[in-house]
Design a protein around this motif. Sequence first.
Motif, mmCIF file in Angstrom:
data_model
loop_
_atom_site.group_PDB
_atom_site.id
_atom_site.type_symbol
_atom_site.label_atom_id
_atom_site.label_comp_id
_atom_site.label_asym_id
_atom_site.label_seq_id
_atom_site.Cartn_x
_atom_site.Cartn_y
_atom_site.Cartn_z
ATOM 1 N N ARG A 183 -1.785 3.014 3.091
ATOM 2 C CA ARG A 183 -1.821 1.752 2.364
ATOM 3 C C ARG A 183 -3.224 1.152 2.471
ATOM 4 N N SER A 184 -3.758 0.667 1.367
ATOM 5 C CA SER A 184 -5.088 0.074 1.358
ATOM 6 C C SER A 184 -5.160 -1.114 2.305
ATOM 7 N N HIS A 185 -6.170 -1.125 3.138
ATOM 8 C CA HIS A 185 -6.400 -2.241 4.055
ATOM 9 C C HIS A 185 -6.785 -3.504 3.279
ATOM 10 N N HIS A 186 -7.306 -3.323 2.063
ATOM 11 C CA HIS A 186 -7.857 -4.443 1.307
ATOM 12 C C HIS A 186 -6.902 -4.997 0.252
ATOM 13 N N THR A 187 -6.084 -4.130 -0.359
ATOM 14 C CA THR A 187 -5.284 -4.566 -1.512
ATOM 15 C C THR A 187 -3.799 -4.271 -1.379
ATOM 16 N N GLU A 188 -3.390 -3.549 -0.334
ATOM 17 C CA GLU A 188 -1.996 -3.134 -0.144
ATOM 18 C C GLU A 188 -1.576 -2.030 -1.118
ATOM 19 N N ARG A 189 -2.502 -1.512 -1.913
ATOM 20 C CA ARG A 189 -2.180 -0.396 -2.816
ATOM 21 C C ARG A 189 -1.844 0.842 -1.989
ATOM 22 N N ILE A 190 -0.842 1.610 -2.433
ATOM 23 C CA ILE A 190 -0.472 2.846 -1.758
ATOM 24 C C ILE A 190 -1.241 4.006 -2.393
ATOM 25 N N PHE A 191 -1.953 4.754 -1.565
ATOM 26 C CA PHE A 191 -2.631 5.962 -2.020
ATOM 27 C C PHE A 191 -1.839 7.165 -1.516
ATOM 28 N N GLU A 192 -1.354 7.969 -2.443
ATOM 29 C CA GLU A 192 -0.528 9.115 -2.088
ATOM 30 C C GLU A 192 -1.398 10.314 -1.695
ATOM 31 N N GLU A 193 -0.831 11.158 -0.845
ATOM 32 C CA GLU A 193 -1.520 12.382 -0.450
ATOM 33 C C GLU A 193 -1.762 13.266 -1.678
ATOM 34 N N GLY A 194 -2.884 13.964 -1.694
ATOM 35 C CA GLY A 194 -3.186 14.880 -2.787
ATOM 36 C C GLY A 194 -4.327 14.382 -3.652
ATOM 37 N N CYS A 195 -4.558 15.074 -4.762
ATOM 38 C CA CYS A 195 -5.649 14.758 -5.681
ATOM 39 C C CYS A 195 -5.103 14.002 -6.883
ATOM 40 N N HIS A 196 -5.700 12.857 -7.186
ATOM 41 C CA HIS A 196 -5.223 12.014 -8.277
ATOM 42 C C HIS A 196 -6.413 11.407 -9.013
ATOM 43 N N ASP A 197 -6.186 11.063 -10.286
ATOM 44 C CA ASP A 197 -7.202 10.388 -11.078
ATOM 45 C C ASP A 197 -7.071 8.881 -10.872
#
Length: 369
Positions: A183-197
């Motif tokens: 989870r982003s420390h700055h925005t709470e956005r979830i970044f999933e494992e793997g390669c994404h655009d």
Amino acid sequence: MAGKSGAPWWAHLMMYAGGLTMVVAGATAGVAQFASTTAENAVPTEDILGDVQAEMDVENIEGPLNILVLGTDKQGGSTRSDTMIIVHLDQDLTDATMVSLPRDLLVEIPDCGPDYSSPCRNKLNHAASISDDWEVTRNNVVQTVHDLTGLKFELGATADFNGFVEMVELVGTIEICTWKEFRSHHTERIFEEGCHDYDQEAALDLVRQRYDFYDTIDYDLGLYGDYARQNFQQQAIKSLLKQLKAQGYLEDPTKIPGLLEGFGDKVTIAKPDGLSIVDLAVNFRDIDPDGMTTVRVPASSEEGTDWGSIERIHEGAEAEAAASLWEALQNDTMDAWTAANPHWVKQSDPLAGQAEEPTDAASPTDTAD
């Protein structure tokens, strides 16, 4: 033509490495078709290097070349730089290596400012904070890097964060890979494992991350804390350049002037008299951004020092590897150095596998963005 804003430091690193590499490494012969004056007017020149500028034959451009790039932070009417990268181009001008200098690296600094005696030992980014006068700060940073490495530089560049933001907007999205979900420390956005655009907003959020990277997997990969952030930055640089190339910005002569003009005063170049931006672009056209090697300075974290959390080049194996790195950059023997020191060579894509890193290094504790 010759022969062959108040932005945080992480953004500077991406911009200056990406901006310089694009100008230097991305063009094809189509560049020669647009007016040289357009390019010269688009990218201002600045005496960045001073006494550490190496001689260069502008009538016969060939390697090896070492380029010093500085990220700039413009705020309150002043300009500062707290990030530095050495870009090395081999003799044939086909292979490039990026050596990131950690901002927390303990170094000798010639001018330590009014609150310290000079010279002094301190973190590298202290060299960039001694004055609000850009010329004073710039000269101190350049001299500090020279004292550390012994290198002189044929070319130099500075770049501001906003230029990178605009380039991400230009291509739409860039691909970045992560080795775990967080989870982003700055925005709470979830970044999933793997390669994404990721679009501009998400990409810039991702490359700021370091606080959630102190788990076992991060240490095993050598991607803990600030090194995780560096990895995301490196991926973003290469992905951006690949997108620019795929969309024709590095080959279509009708698009290149607009791209360069978009830099405005966000990018400056230090180059010898008589050498044009077009000469550089044409002679560096064979460098593949996707094939660039990224190298970590042989150093490890240390806490509880007089300077807080630092990166130190320790006596023994690290000191020997660092000394041989500076020598390899000078003598154009980087292939041999990387083969002998895989421990310090970093792949941009963490999912492609990483060289084994020590798991007992101390975690950085500073909280500056």
